[in-house]
Motif scaffolding. Sequence first.
Motif, PDB file in Angstrom:
ATOM      1  N   CYS A 198      31.039  48.071  54.677  1.00  0.00           N
ATOM      2  CA  CYS A 198      29.936  48.926  54.226  1.00  0.00           C
ATOM      3  C   CYS A 198      28.856  48.952  55.304  1.00  0.00           C
ATOM      4  CB  CYS A 198      29.364  48.415  52.900  1.00  0.00           C
ATOM      5  SG  CYS A 198      28.844  46.679  52.922  1.00  0.00           S
ATOM      6  N   ARG A 199      28.309  50.133  55.559  1.00  0.00           N
ATOM      7  CA  ARG A 199      27.236  50.288  56.533  1.00  0.00           C
ATOM      8  C   ARG A 199      26.281  51.397  56.097  1.00  0.00           C
ATOM      9  NH1 ARG A 199      28.679  46.203  57.894  1.00  0.00           N
ATOM     10  NH2 ARG A 199      29.303  45.394  59.944  1.00  0.00           N
ATOM     11  N   PHE A 200      24.986  51.113  56.218  1.00  0.00           N
ATOM     12  CA  PHE A 200      23.984  52.157  56.081  1.00  0.00           C
ATOM     13  C   PHE A 200      23.798  52.834  57.433  1.00  0.00           C
ATOM     14  CE2 PHE A 200      22.612  49.509  52.453  1.00  0.00           C
ATOM     15  CZ  PHE A 200      22.474  50.493  51.492  1.00  0.00           C
ATOM     16  N   GLY A 201      23.493  54.113  57.402  1.00  0.00           N
ATOM     17  CA  GLY A 201      23.165  54.851  58.608  1.00  0.00           C
ATOM     18  C   GLY A 201      21.962  55.730  58.349  1.00  0.00           C
ATOM     19  N   VAL A 202      21.381  56.231  59.411  1.00  0.00           N
ATOM     20  CA  VAL A 202      20.222  57.112  59.309  1.00  0.00           C
ATOM     21  C   VAL A 202      20.706  58.550  59.171  1.00  0.00           C
ATOM     22  CG1 VAL A 202      18.145  57.934  60.468  1.00  0.00           C
ATOM     23  CG2 VAL A 202      18.845  55.539  60.702  1.00  0.00           C
ATOM     24  N   ILE A 203      20.147  59.294  58.219  1.00  0.00           N
ATOM     25  CA  ILE A 203      20.407  60.724  58.152  1.00  0.00           C
ATOM     26  C   ILE A 203      19.631  61.375  59.281  1.00  0.00           C
ATOM     27  CG2 ILE A 203      20.138  62.834  56.799  1.00  0.00           C
ATOM     28  CD1 ILE A 203      20.443  61.167  54.295  1.00  0.00           C
ATOM     29  N   GLU A 204      20.365  62.029  60.180  1.00  0.00           N
ATOM     30  CA  GLU A 204      19.780  62.545  61.410  1.00  0.00           C
ATOM     31  C   GLU A 204      18.584  63.452  61.120  1.00  0.00           C
ATOM     32  OE1 GLU A 204      21.257  64.708  65.550  1.00  0.00           O
ATOM     33  OE2 GLU A 204      22.578  64.601  63.804  1.00  0.00           O
ATOM     34  N   GLY A 205      17.461  63.134  61.758  1.00  0.00           N
ATOM     35  CA  GLY A 205      16.259  63.941  61.625  1.00  0.00           C
ATOM     36  C   GLY A 205      15.445  63.651  60.380  1.00  0.00           C
ATOM     37  N   GLU A 206      15.880  62.681  59.553  1.00  0.00           N
ATOM     38  CA  GLU A 206      15.166  62.362  58.319  1.00  0.00           C
ATOM     39  C   GLU A 206      14.950  60.857  58.217  1.00  0.00           C
ATOM     40  OE1 GLU A 206      16.764  64.122  54.765  1.00  0.00           O
ATOM     41  OE2 GLU A 206      17.801  65.679  55.903  1.00  0.00           O
ATOM     42  N   LYS A 207      13.934  60.469  57.468  1.00  0.00           N
ATOM     43  CA  LYS A 207      13.690  59.052  57.226  1.00  0.00           C
ATOM     44  C   LYS A 207      14.344  58.636  55.912  1.00  0.00           C
ATOM     45  CE  LYS A 207       9.526  58.455  59.995  1.00  0.00           C
ATOM     46  NZ  LYS A 207       8.133  57.953  60.041  1.00  0.00           N
ATOM     47  N   ARG A 208      15.644  58.871  55.843  1.00  0.00           N
ATOM     48  CA  ARG A 208      16.459  58.483  54.693  1.00  0.00           C
ATOM     49  C   ARG A 208      17.761  57.892  55.194  1.00  0.00           C
ATOM     50  NH1 ARG A 208      18.486  62.186  51.209  1.00  0.00           N
ATOM     51  NH2 ARG A 208      18.410  63.882  52.739  1.00  0.00           N
ATOM     52  N   SER A 209      18.364  57.054  54.363  1.00  0.00           N
ATOM     53  CA  SER A 209      19.611  56.401  54.740  1.00  0.00           C
ATOM     54  C   SER A 209      20.803  57.064  54.074  1.00  0.00           C
ATOM     55  CB  SER A 209      19.576  54.909  54.352  1.00  0.00           C
ATOM     56  OG  SER A 209      18.530  54.236  55.007  1.00  0.00           O
ATOM     57  N   ALA A 210      21.942  56.996  54.753  1.00  0.00           N
ATOM     58  CA  ALA A 210      23.229  57.365  54.176  1.00  0.00           C
ATOM     59  C   ALA A 210      24.075  56.101  54.112  1.00  0.00           C
ATOM     60  CB  ALA A 210      23.919  58.435  55.020  1.00  0.00           C
ATOM     61  N   LEU A 211      25.029  56.087  53.196  1.00  0.00           N
ATOM     62  CA  LEU A 211      25.862  54.903  53.004  1.00  0.00           C
ATOM     63  C   LEU A 211      27.320  55.262  53.272  1.00  0.00           C
ATOM     64  CD1 LEU A 211      26.358  51.984  52.086  1.00  0.00           C
ATOM     65  CD2 LEU A 211      26.368  52.813  49.717  1.00  0.00           C
ATOM     66  N   TYR A 212      27.966  54.454  54.108  1.00  0.00           N
ATOM     67  CA  TYR A 212      29.364  54.678  54.456  1.00  0.00           C
ATOM     68  C   TYR A 212      30.187  53.437  54.072  1.00  0.00           C
ATOM     69  CZ  TYR A 212      27.099  58.281  57.208  1.00  0.00           C
ATOM     70  OH  TYR A 212      26.310  59.345  57.598  1.00  0.00           O
ATOM     71  N   MET A 213      31.401  53.693  53.553  1.00  0.00           N
ATOM     72  CA  MET A 213      32.254  52.606  53.068  1.00  0.00           C
ATOM     73  C   MET A 213      33.687  52.809  53.554  1.00  0.00           C
ATOM     74  SD  MET A 213      30.076  51.092  50.752  1.00  0.00           S
ATOM     75  CE  MET A 213      30.943  50.434  49.333  1.00  0.00           C
ATOM     76  N   LEU A 214      34.398  51.704  53.749  1.00  0.00           N
ATOM     77  CA  LEU A 214      35.839  51.730  53.967  1.00  0.00           C
ATOM     78  C   LEU A 214      36.508  51.139  52.735  1.00  0.00           C
ATOM     79  CD1 LEU A 214      36.284  50.434  57.639  1.00  0.00           C
ATOM     80  CD2 LEU A 214      35.906  52.779  56.859  1.00  0.00           C
ATOM     81  N   THR A 215      37.577  51.767  52.267  1.00  0.00           N
ATOM     82  CA  THR A 215      38.299  51.248  51.108  1.00  0.00           C
ATOM     83  C   THR A 215      39.800  51.394  51.341  1.00  0.00           C
ATOM     84  OG1 THR A 215      38.540  51.411  48.705  1.00  0.00           O
ATOM     85  CG2 THR A 215      38.109  53.453  49.880  1.00  0.00           C
ATOM     86  N   ASN A 216      40.555  50.332  50.974  1.00  0.00           N
ATOM     87  CA  ASN A 216      41.994  50.266  51.201  1.00  0.00           C
ATOM     88  C   ASN A 216      42.742  50.071  49.889  1.00  0.00           C
ATOM     89  OD1 ASN A 216      41.864  50.394  54.084  1.00  0.00           O
ATOM     90  ND2 ASN A 216      41.316  48.220  54.135  1.00  0.00           N
ATOM     91  N   PRO A 217      43.957  50.634  49.781  1.00  0.00           N
ATOM     92  CA  PRO A 217      44.771  50.412  48.587  1.00  0.00           C
ATOM     93  C   PRO A 217      45.368  49.007  48.603  1.00  0.00           C
ATOM     94  CG  PRO A 217      45.992  51.712  50.171  1.00  0.00           C
ATOM     95  CD  PRO A 217      44.609  51.536  50.733  1.00  0.00           C
ATOM     96  N   THR A 218      45.635  48.460  47.417  1.00  0.00           N
ATOM     97  CA  THR A 218      46.228  47.127  47.304  1.00  0.00           C
ATOM     98  C   THR A 218      47.427  47.185  46.369  1.00  0.00           C
ATOM     99  OG1 THR A 218      44.859  46.511  45.398  1.00  0.00           O
ATOM    100  CG2 THR A 218      43.969  46.056  47.600  1.00  0.00           C
ATOM    101  N   GLY A 219      48.211  46.100  46.381  1.00  0.00           N
ATOM    102  CA  GLY A 219      49.318  45.964  45.446  1.00  0.00           C
ATOM    103  C   GLY A 219      50.313  47.102  45.548  1.00  0.00           C
ATOM    104  N   LEU A 220      50.661  47.705  44.392  1.00  0.00           N
ATOM    105  CA  LEU A 220      51.647  48.768  44.344  1.00  0.00           C
ATOM    106  C   LEU A 220      51.158  50.043  45.006  1.00  0.00           C
ATOM    107  CD1 LEU A 220      52.929  48.324  40.668  1.00  0.00           C
ATOM    108  CD2 LEU A 220      53.997  47.496  42.789  1.00  0.00           C
TER     109      LEU A 220
END
Length: 418
Positions: free
Chosen positions: A256-278
């Motif tokens: 998980c990582r927060f990033g800056v929304i370009e040109g704005e003083k707000r954050s965006a959130l980025y995530m990696l997710t992987n399948p498990t099991g079956l």
Amino acid sequence: MAPYHRNIDDVLARINFPLYTVQMLTNRHVLVGGGGGSSKTGVANGFEIFELSHDGRKFHVEEVTRHETGPNVVMNCSVLLGEKRTYLVAGQESHCQLYNVISEFVTQENGDIENIGSDHRENTELRERKPKLKSNNNIKKRLKFVLTPSDSVQTDIDGPEPLCRVVRIHPNGKLMATGGTDGHITMWRFPSLQPLTKLKGHTKEIDDIDFSIFENYLITVAKDGHAILWDSVTGKEVKKLTWKQPEGSKYLYKRCRFGVIEGEKRSALYMLTNPTGLAKKQKSYLQQWLLEGSLKQVYEFDESISALAVRDDGRFIAVGTMFSGSVSIHTAFNLQRILNVVGAHSMFVTGLEFLPVLNQENYTVCSVAEAAVLSISVDNQVCIHTLPYRKTIPLWLAITILMFTLFMTFLFCSYINL
């Protein structure tokens, strides 16, 4: 399909231990850490600091500092670049170790080093000598770093094998968060390392945590499958992030990582997710989330993904994979892949870090790339991957083409009496 790019110039350095963490120490100095653990394998544990340069064609590195940590492997770290002092914290087994990072200018001639100025000379092992009259062509000046261990705190206490899985310093430099195998997030006052509170929303090992830059948010992901957004000031849970997973599947968040929304003083959130099991044959995802807790958009991968980085200006995202050891660069606003480095490493990617583009008034590496990202792996290699400037049509040419198209359309309509 994103362009393929791979050549031997991507490999910057080979270290004699597996690498698990990478951070930019300055705009041109990169710090990597790792090791072979406490077993008697003969593999070292510690940090390496390199200085980056660019000769107009490709990047080069030169080793500046090596700091070994004895039997304690460095699994993760976080850097705070202060105006007067730089701090480094590192997860080493069950403890979090604080280092004071002391920098000084030194001169070097034919392999000999002289100290030429430091505010912390009592902490350095460099031997001062009286300056000699020498040719300036033979003298090289550079920054030298000394890592001085300070306080150490145990951050994980439960279970037979406690481990500090991740540590992160708040951008304001006043808070630190750690997570381990006990599933707890501990908040610390920084840099005093005084414990503040424990966040007990997870039931299994913590995989990643990050602070937002503008909002007082903390995001945490764990092997219990949950991603939780917290208020980092009050310690209150704000929201569990949920999304509609493919039928019959189970996914775990990886990074998980927060990033800056370009040109704005707000954050965006980025995530990696992987399948498990079956569900392991299903897609993995790079996700972009809105801070109110809704999933905005995704990008699919055909294999599990292991590493994530966001550039400091918020324009680009980098992703590393598990099985092919590949690295890709994506545009942040739509997650589309614009560079794909297949087989960047022979094993899974353990860390990524963009070269910074903000606050570049001092000691900046100049190159001919739109973006450059460092990658590390347990294959002991430090690599760099560059995104060439993408070709665009000049504004005057675009206007000319548009006017010509409109003119021809008008002529055609007149010809058919429309």
